[in-house]
Structure formats: C-alpha cells, structure tokens
Design a protein around this motif. Structure first.
Motif, PDB file in Angstrom:
ATOM      1  N   PHE A   1      -2.156  17.553  -7.758  1.00 20.37           N
ATOM      2  CA  PHE A   1      -0.756  17.130  -7.664  1.00 20.37           C
ATOM      3  C   PHE A   1      -0.669  16.028  -6.609  1.00 20.37           C
ATOM      4  N   ILE A   2      -0.027  14.898  -6.956  1.00 21.22           N
ATOM      5  CA  ILE A   2      -0.008  13.739  -6.068  1.00 21.22           C
ATOM      6  C   ILE A   2       1.412  13.403  -5.625  1.00 21.22           C
ATOM      7  N   THR A   3       1.582  13.133  -4.344  1.00 20.52           N
ATOM      8  CA  THR A   3       2.834  12.596  -3.801  1.00 20.52           C
ATOM      9  C   THR A   3       2.466  11.362  -2.972  1.00 20.52           C
ATOM     10  N   TYR A   4       3.453  10.517  -2.719  1.00 17.00           N
ATOM     11  CA  TYR A   4       3.142   9.297  -1.957  1.00 17.00           C
ATOM     12  C   TYR A   4       4.379   8.808  -1.219  1.00 17.00           C
ATOM     13  N   GLU A   5       4.112   7.968  -0.224  1.00 21.00           N
ATOM     14  CA  GLU A   5       5.170   7.310   0.523  1.00 21.00           C
ATOM     15  C   GLU A   5       4.706   5.902   0.884  1.00 21.00           C
ATOM     16  N   TYR A   6       5.688   5.021   1.153  1.00 25.75           N
ATOM     17  CA  TYR A   6       5.356   3.642   1.511  1.00 25.75           C
ATOM     18  C   TYR A   6       5.474   3.445   3.014  1.00 25.75           C
ATOM     19  N   PRO A   7       4.688   2.524   3.562  1.00 23.48           N
ATOM     20  CA  PRO A   7       4.807   2.243   4.995  1.00 23.48           C
ATOM     21  C   PRO A   7       6.224   1.820   5.349  1.00 23.48           C
ATOM     22  N   LYS A   8       6.656   2.266   6.520  1.00 22.32           N
ATOM     23  CA  LYS A   8       7.994   1.909   6.970  1.00 22.32           C
ATOM     24  C   LYS A   8       7.981   0.513   7.571  1.00 22.32           C
ATOM     25  N   ARG A   9       9.065   0.135   8.196  1.00 19.69           N
ATOM     26  CA  ARG A   9       9.128  -1.180   8.821  1.00 19.69           C
ATOM     27  C   ARG A   9       8.088  -1.312   9.917  1.00 19.69           C
ATOM     28  N   TYR A  10       7.728  -2.555  10.183  1.00 16.60           N
ATOM     29  CA  TYR A  10       6.737  -2.843  11.229  1.00 16.60           C
ATOM     30  C   TYR A  10       7.155  -2.202  12.553  1.00 16.60           C
ATOM     31  N   GLY A  11       6.244  -1.495  13.181  1.00 20.09           N
ATOM     32  CA  GLY A  11       6.496  -0.915  14.494  1.00 20.09           C
ATOM     33  C   GLY A  11       7.149   0.442  14.459  1.00 20.09           C
ATOM     34  N   GLU A  12       7.532   0.940  13.266  1.00 18.13           N
ATOM     35  CA  GLU A  12       8.211   2.231  13.195  1.00 18.13           C
ATOM     36  C   GLU A  12       7.236   3.395  13.020  1.00 18.13           C
ATOM     37  N   GLU A  13       5.961   3.096  12.866  1.00 23.02           N
ATOM     38  CA  GLU A  13       4.963   4.156  12.794  1.00 23.02           C
ATOM     39  C   GLU A  13       3.714   3.703  13.542  1.00 23.02           C
ATOM     40  N   GLN A  14       3.025   4.656  14.085  1.00 22.89           N
ATOM     41  CA  GLN A  14       1.862   4.331  14.909  1.00 22.89           C
ATOM     42  C   GLN A  14       0.711   3.779  14.083  1.00 22.89           C
ATOM     43  N   GLU A  15       0.557   4.275  12.865  1.00 22.01           N
ATOM     44  CA  GLU A  15      -0.600   3.886  12.067  1.00 22.01           C
ATOM     45  C   GLU A  15      -0.367   2.541  11.388  1.00 22.01           C
ATOM     46  N   GLU A  16      -1.392   1.696  11.439  1.00 19.20           N
ATOM     47  CA  GLU A  16      -1.361   0.407  10.761  1.00 19.20           C
ATOM     48  C   GLU A  16      -1.971   0.578   9.377  1.00 19.20           C
TER      49      GLU A  16
ATOM     50  N   MET B   1       0.834  -1.198   0.000  1.00 20.64           N
ATOM     51  CA  MET B   1       0.000   0.000   0.000  1.00 20.64           C
ATOM     52  C   MET B   1       0.873   1.253   0.000  1.00 20.64           C
ATOM     53  N   ALA B   2       0.411   2.265  -0.686  1.00 24.29           N
ATOM     54  CA  ALA B   2       1.086   3.564  -0.689  1.00 24.29           C
ATOM     55  C   ALA B   2       0.145   4.596  -0.073  1.00 24.29           C
ATOM     56  N   ARG B   3       0.693   5.435   0.777  1.00 24.96           N
ATOM     57  CA  ARG B   3      -0.108   6.530   1.343  1.00 24.96           C
ATOM     58  C   ARG B   3       0.078   7.746   0.443  1.00 24.96           C
ATOM     59  N   VAL B   4      -1.022   8.178  -0.183  1.00 27.89           N
ATOM     60  CA  VAL B   4      -0.930   9.275  -1.144  1.00 27.89           C
ATOM     61  C   VAL B   4      -1.467  10.560  -0.538  1.00 27.89           C
ATOM     62  N   GLU B   5      -0.877  11.651  -0.974  1.00 29.32           N
ATOM     63  CA  GLU B   5      -1.367  12.992  -0.606  1.00 29.32           C
ATOM     64  C   GLU B   5      -1.682  13.713  -1.908  1.00 29.32           C
ATOM     65  N   ILE B   6      -2.886  14.227  -2.009  1.00 31.93           N
ATOM     66  CA  ILE B   6      -3.315  14.921  -3.223  1.00 31.93           C
ATOM     67  C   ILE B   6      -3.665  16.358  -2.868  1.00 31.93           C
ATOM     68  N   LEU B   7      -3.054  17.290  -3.586  1.00 31.60           N
ATOM     69  CA  LEU B   7      -3.389  18.715  -3.450  1.00 31.60           C
ATOM     70  C   LEU B   7      -4.096  19.148  -4.716  1.00 31.60           C
ATOM     71  N   THR B   8      -5.271  19.728  -4.562  1.00 27.14           N
ATOM     72  CA  THR B   8      -6.038  20.166  -5.725  1.00 27.14           C
ATOM     73  C   THR B   8      -6.588  21.562  -5.469  1.00 27.14           C
ATOM     74  N   PRO B   9      -6.698  22.392  -6.505  1.00 28.07           N
ATOM     75  CA  PRO B   9      -7.323  23.707  -6.317  1.00 28.07           C
ATOM     76  C   PRO B   9      -8.757  23.534  -5.827  1.00 28.07           C
ATOM     77  N   LYS B  10      -9.215  24.472  -5.036  1.00 29.01           N
ATOM     78  CA  LYS B  10     -10.551  24.383  -4.441  1.00 29.01           C
ATOM     79  C   LYS B  10     -11.645  24.140  -5.483  1.00 29.01           C
ATOM     80  N   GLN B  11     -11.491  24.811  -6.643  1.00 26.43           N
ATOM     81  CA  GLN B  11     -12.547  24.708  -7.647  1.00 26.43           C
ATOM     82  C   GLN B  11     -12.608  23.331  -8.306  1.00 26.43           C
ATOM     83  N   LYS B  12     -11.580  22.489  -8.040  1.00 28.84           N
ATOM     84  CA  LYS B  12     -11.561  21.166  -8.669  1.00 28.84           C
ATOM     85  C   LYS B  12     -11.835  20.027  -7.682  1.00 28.84           C
TER      86      LYS B  12
END
Length: 701
Positions: free
Chosen positions: A296-311, A7-18
C-alpha cells in the motif's frame, strides 16, 4: 531539463512475506531513492542487511581491482534469480570469496613483490649519493688517523661541521643537499657531533663498498621487476579468461548493494515492513501500478523551501548527450531541489567560451583526439568522472575547431597564412592550405574585424568580449531572481537577488547601445562610455545631448541599485546576525555598496580574458613560428622552414606547449568565468543528487 523534476516522498507498507518481491520491483523501477522513515512504525530494523552493506562494498572494491589488473572494462553483466535477498546476498558473497581465493596467491605474491620493490627503491635512493665510492666502508671507517663519515648535509650543516674543525668534501645533489665525506682528527667524537646536528652516518650491510651495494640493489630491483611483470601478465591472462564470471559477479554485487540499501533503511513490525523514499512525480503512477499487489503506497510533496529540515534530492532529466556537463557543475556543487539547473546554460556557454579562447583548428583537433583517448581510458578504468570530463573536452574542442576554421589557424600561422602572414609582407608566399581552407579569404576578410588576430580588430573584440560578459551576467542575475521566486522566499528575492539584477541591467544596456548603428558599433560605444566618464569625472567632452542623458540615467541607476543593495545587506545583518545599527550600516555598505560596485566593474571586465587568451594563443604560436623561420636562416621559401630539422623541432615544441599548457589554462579560466562571475549570481549548489537504486543485472523469476 532546466527545473528539477518534482519529487514525491512515498511510504510503502507491505506484508513481511512480500518484502523480497517489493525490493525486486523497486530495483526494476530504477527511480526510487530509499530514505529513513520520517515516522517509523517501530525501531526494529533488518540488521542482517545493515551488516551486509559493509561486506558487499568490500567485494565490489575487490572486483574492481581485479578488472583493473586484468585490463577489463569495468562494467556489470549477467542474470540473477532471487527469492530472498538476504539469502541471495550470502550466496553472492560465497561466489565472491571463491573468485577472490582463486587469485589470492597471485595477488599476495604481487603485493609482497611490490612491497619489496618499494623497500629496495628506498634503499637505492639512500645509497645513490655515494654510488661512485668503490672502497669498503670497513676500511674507510677504520682509519688510524681520522674519524670518517659519509653523510648527506645542507649548506648550514656544512658550515657547522667546518666550524667544529671537520674537513668536508662535498658533491652537490641539488635542492640545497650535498653528498659529503666528513673527516676530523681521531678522538674528536665525530659520531657525537653528527648526532648533535641531527645527521645519520651512512652505512651499508657488512660495510661493503657503496658502489657494490648500489650495483647489487639495482640487480635485485631488475630481477623483482621482471618477476612482477611476469606475475601481473599471468594474473591479467587468468582474469581475462574469467572475464564473464568476474563481470557477472560485479553486476550481482552492485544489485545486492542497492537491495541491501533499501532493506537497511526499512523498518519492520510484527506483520508489516515500512519502506520510504523519493520518486519523481511523473513516475508515481508507474510505481503504483508495479506494486499494486505487493503493498500500500501513500505519498506527499515537499513543502515550501525552508519549511522542512530535509532537502529533497535533485533530479534533472537531461538528454544523454549533455549529461556529461553535469560533471563540471558538480565541481561547484549539486543543484538544490529549489534551484534552476545551470546545465542547459552551461551546454551553450562552456564550449562556446572555450572555443573563443582557443581558436586553432590543428591544436583543437589534437585536443579532440586526446579527449577520445581519455574517454576510452576512463571507460576502461570504470571512472565515470573521467568519462564525463573527456566528453566535456570533446564538445569544447569541436567548438574550438569551428572557431579555428573561422580564424584560418592551423598549428599557427605558417600552414595557412604562410610567410605572408608571419612577415606581414603581401609579396611573401602563402601557406600550402591558404586556398584549400574551407573558409575562403573573402569571408575571412568580412569577419576579420571581430577576430582577435585580424587587422584593427582589438578594440572591436574588447567591446564584443564586454558585450558577451554583460549578456551572461544579466542572464545569471535573472536566473537568481527566478530561483528566489521558485523558492517563494520573499526576503531572499527582494533583499539579495533583486538588487543584483537591477545593477547588472546597466552593463547590458551600455554594450547593447552600439547596435542602434551596428555599422558604427565602436563609435556608438565610444559615445556612451564617454558620456558615463564625463558624468563621473566631469572632465573631457560630454556626449551628444540624447546620449549624455542616457549615460546620466545609467549612472544614477547603478547608484540607486547600490544604495538598495546597501540597505538590504544592512537589514539582513541586523535581523539575522543581530549586528548593531552602526555595524549593520558600515558592513552593509562594505558588502552591499563598495564590494558590489567593485564586482560590477571586475566581473564585467573579467570577460576581456576571452580576448586575451585568444591573442596569447595566437602570438605564442606566432613566436615559435618566427623562431623556426629564423632557425631555417630567414628563407624566402616556406618549404625551407618545414624541412629544416631545427625549425620542425621548434614548431612541434611550440604547438605541444600551446595544446598542453594553454588548453589546460583555458579550461580552468572557462570554469572560473562560470563559477565566480556567473554561478555566484544565481547558483548555490547545496543540494544532493538523486541516486536511485536499480538492478545492474537481469532479474529473472
């Protein structure tokens, strides 16, 4: 299919009108699960969307109730054109209110009738114990010589009343309850005595006779039930006439719900909107292409098990045919993102074990037909869990039909084996299906030594059950090691999973040993088990030297594995729970040594239940078949059993009990073997399911 999708965690920034265009694209994409942003661009939210979420869920529930009352299959349909999702949600809410108001009067009337019916049934239950009393209570309670009361009492209260000088005339109701007529002398303050004992004196309106009151209540209940049935039929007819509109609205509401879910978790600034969520890695390019002109889209992959709070959410892509088995796994818990999914494991083992424990073609066929009905019922009610569970039963009953074919069993021994099998008499007549059965007698005789009900097969089937258990336990512990490697958690690997893997190699070797001479599997197993027994207890006769050496090595292997597990558990207790050295050693031994040894033995032996339930199933039907034979008068003809009314009733009752009770018990035991014996070795089930937003209707431009 085995390892969850990356899974990839994506962040999308879009103008308000879109933003509305982006929401439409994400819904059509069907593989995006929205999340709260990790680093929000502001604290500003779409408050209208958050408010609308609650309202849309209310409308969805009301539409489901309407479809259930109308006998409709709960499914979304239709098309929808959206320019602004907030405006669209408000418009859909208006449509929802219009449809709900259309049926409001009928629904309210049905609700009132049901409430009145519940009240009357409660009153009927209260008067039931005294329904045969035909005298008015006004006359009964105004006696000049006695104080009289009708009450429901228990044994203790009866004795207490008698001790106070009251005469108690009772009629037993069951469950230590008595309908009682209590008499005491005038002036004895019977009402106070009853109050002291916590008893309430039974009364009817205007003190009419309980018999008349009971009759009036029954009449009113029957009238209300008639009216209620008419109103329900009227409502169902109207809803069916409006089926298209109801299903289209249901589809719109589901789509609005998912759109509001995206918008409610988004953040906005003066010019931009920030949307975050999870997407399967394989679909990233597809998403990027879909929204290249929107945001505009950016993304990151989950880190190693236990290195982040979110599952991260777990998404295991499965063929549609085996997705229903996820429902069994979900009883245990959703697989973690860092775990191997046990679904593929389960698709083989669950129906297979069920079939081994329920080998009767006729009973399995009935279970299959019930499962198909249960599937259609779940589909109609819109219950996804019911649909999935029924499909699991369908798979399991098909395998049970196969094992029933091999065992030549069809509603017990009579239809195939006949009196010859029932009486163990070669000269007795066989069943009508004996020669027509798809599995010929010659083939059955070749495999009879591994069928629980075959002659001289008990020892072999016990050994094969243990072999099956040792294989499944070995695979389970191996998966536990693989999971630990996947998590890249060295401590978990070397101090938790690896010791178990080492220990459970031994029963696998023990019960595979007999294959060195498969024609004498039972004898070879007797030698290796005898060698283990001799090493442990130093009694009896040792096995041949080469076998005894192997037996000695296997016992020492288990001992080393248990010591390893003991030390590992002690270390973990001291490090993570800050136990003292003494406590860590003692409790480490209890959990890692003593308990692990017991589990090794009990988990392996537990698979004998596969044999036990197969035998129990056969002999329950055998017992009922024999009772039918006796009820028919010990005839020499099988036809006499089948045409005897008492015999037929006995056979039907026996098979219904076998199908209902044993089918349920076998299903539960199958789950137990998976949850406790197997899953506990590798599966934690602490994840969260990937639940992407989607469109349930066709979105048009």
């Amino acid at each position: 299919m085995i390892i969850p999708e990356t899974m990839a965690r994506v962040e999308i920034l879009t103008p308000k009108q879109k933003i509305n265009e982006l929401i439409t694209a994400l819904l059509k994409f069907k593989e995006f699960e929205p999340e709260e942003p990790k680093t929000p661009i502001s604290n500003l939210r779409f408050e209208d969307a958050r408010r609308n979420l609650g309202e849309v869920n209310e409308h969805i529930n009301k539409m489901k109730i309407l479809m259930e009352l109308g006998g409709l299959i709960i499914e979304p349909q239709g098309k929808m054109k959206v320019n602004d999702w907030i405006e669209a949600s408000n418009q859909v809410f208006i449509e929802g209110s219009e449809i709900e108001n259309k049926y409001k009067d009928l629904l309210e009337e049905i609700g009132k009738l049901r409430a009145e019916l519940d009240t009357l049934n409660s009153q009927l239950q209260e008067v039931e114990p005294f329904k045969n009393i035909g005298i008015d209570l006004k006359v009964l309670y105004s006696s000049t010589n006695f104080e009289v009361a009708l009450v429901v009492i228990n044994e203790i209260q009866k004795k207490q009343l008698e001790d106070k000088g009251a005469v108690v005339i009772v009629e037993e109701l069951g469950n230590n309850k008595y309908a009682s007529l209590v008499l005491s002398r005038k002036g004895s303050n019977l009402d106070e005595i009853l109050k002291e004992l916590g008893l309430r004196k039974f009364e009817t309106p205007d003190f009419i006779a309980p018999q008349i009151y009971y009759s009036n209540l029954k009449e009113r209940i029957n009238n209300i039930q008639t009216i209620l049935t008419q109103r329900r039929e009227e409502l169902a007819k109207k809803i069916k006439e409006d089926e298209k509109n109801v299903k289209e609205l249901y589809g719109k509401l589901l789509t609005i719900r998912d759109a509001m879910n995206i918008l409610a978790k988004a953040r906005k600034s003066e010019y931009y909107v920030q949307v975050e969520g999870y997407v399967p890695d394989k679909s990233l390019k597809k998403l990027s292409k879909m929204i290249e002109n929107i945001g505009f889209i950016t993304y990151e992959y989950p880190k190693r098990y236990g290195e982040e709070q979110e599952e991260p959410p777990t998404y295991v892509k499965l063929p549609k045919s085996i997705i229903p088995l996820e429902s069994v796994i979900e009883f245990y818990g959703t697989p973690s993102y860092w775990e191997i999914s046990p679904t593929i494991f389960l698709i083989i083992t669950f129906p297979f074990l069920f079939g081994l424990m329920f080998p009767d073609f006729g009973n399995a066929l009935v279970l299959l037909l019930f499962s198909i009905w249960f599937y259609n019922y779940g589909k109609k009610r819109g219950s996804e869990n019911t649909v999935k569970l029924s499909l699991v039963l369908i798979y399991s009953s098909i395998v049970a039909m196969v094992t029933g074919l091999l065992a030549r069993e069809f509603f017990g021994p009579l239809p195939v084996g006949g009196l010859q099998e029932l009486l163990n008499n070669p000269s007795a007549p066989v069943g009508p299906l004996y020669y027509a059965w798809p599995i010929p007698v010659s083939f059955y005789e070749k495999i009879s030594d591994i069928i629980p009900t075959g002659a001289n097969a008990i020892i072999n089937t016990i050994l094969l059950s243990l072999l099956l258990g040792s294989i499944l336990l070995f695979v389970s512990t191996l998966l536990g090691v693989i999971n630990a490697i996947k998590k890249k958690d060295k401590e978990f690997l070397f101090l938790d999973r690896l010791p178990l893997f080492i220990i459970y190699i031994v029963p696998l070797i023990v019960f595979l040993y007999g294959f060195i001479n498969i024609s004498n599997y039972q004898g070879e197993e007797a030698m290796i088990l005898g060698g283990i027994s001799y090493f442990l207890f130093h009694s009896g006769t040792p096995a041949p030297p080469s076998v005894q050496i192997l037996a000695d090595i296997l016992v020492i292997w288990v001992e080393i594995g248990l010591i390893y597990n003991w030390v590992a558990k002690a270390y973990l207790l001291k490090k993570h729970e800050h136990a003292s050295t003494g406590s860590a050693i003692i409790f480490g031994f209890i959990e890692g040594g003593f308990e692990a040894a017991l589990l090794l033995l009990s988990n392996t032996i537990s698979f004998i239940r596969v044999l036990v339930f197969a035998i129990a199933h056969y002999y329950i039907l055998y017992a009922f078949s024999y009772m039918a034979y006796l009820a028919a008068g010990n005839p020499s003809s099988l036809l006499s059993v089948f045409i005897n009314p008492a015999g037929i009733v006995i056979l039907i009752i026996g098979n219904l009990l076998a199908i209902a009770l044993e089918g349920l018990i076998v299903f539960i035991q199958d789950m137990r073997l998976h949850f406790y014996e197997m899953f506990s070795k590798f599966y934690e089930g602490r994840g969260r399911k990937f639940e992407p937003v989607m469109t349930y209707v066709e979105l048009t431009q």
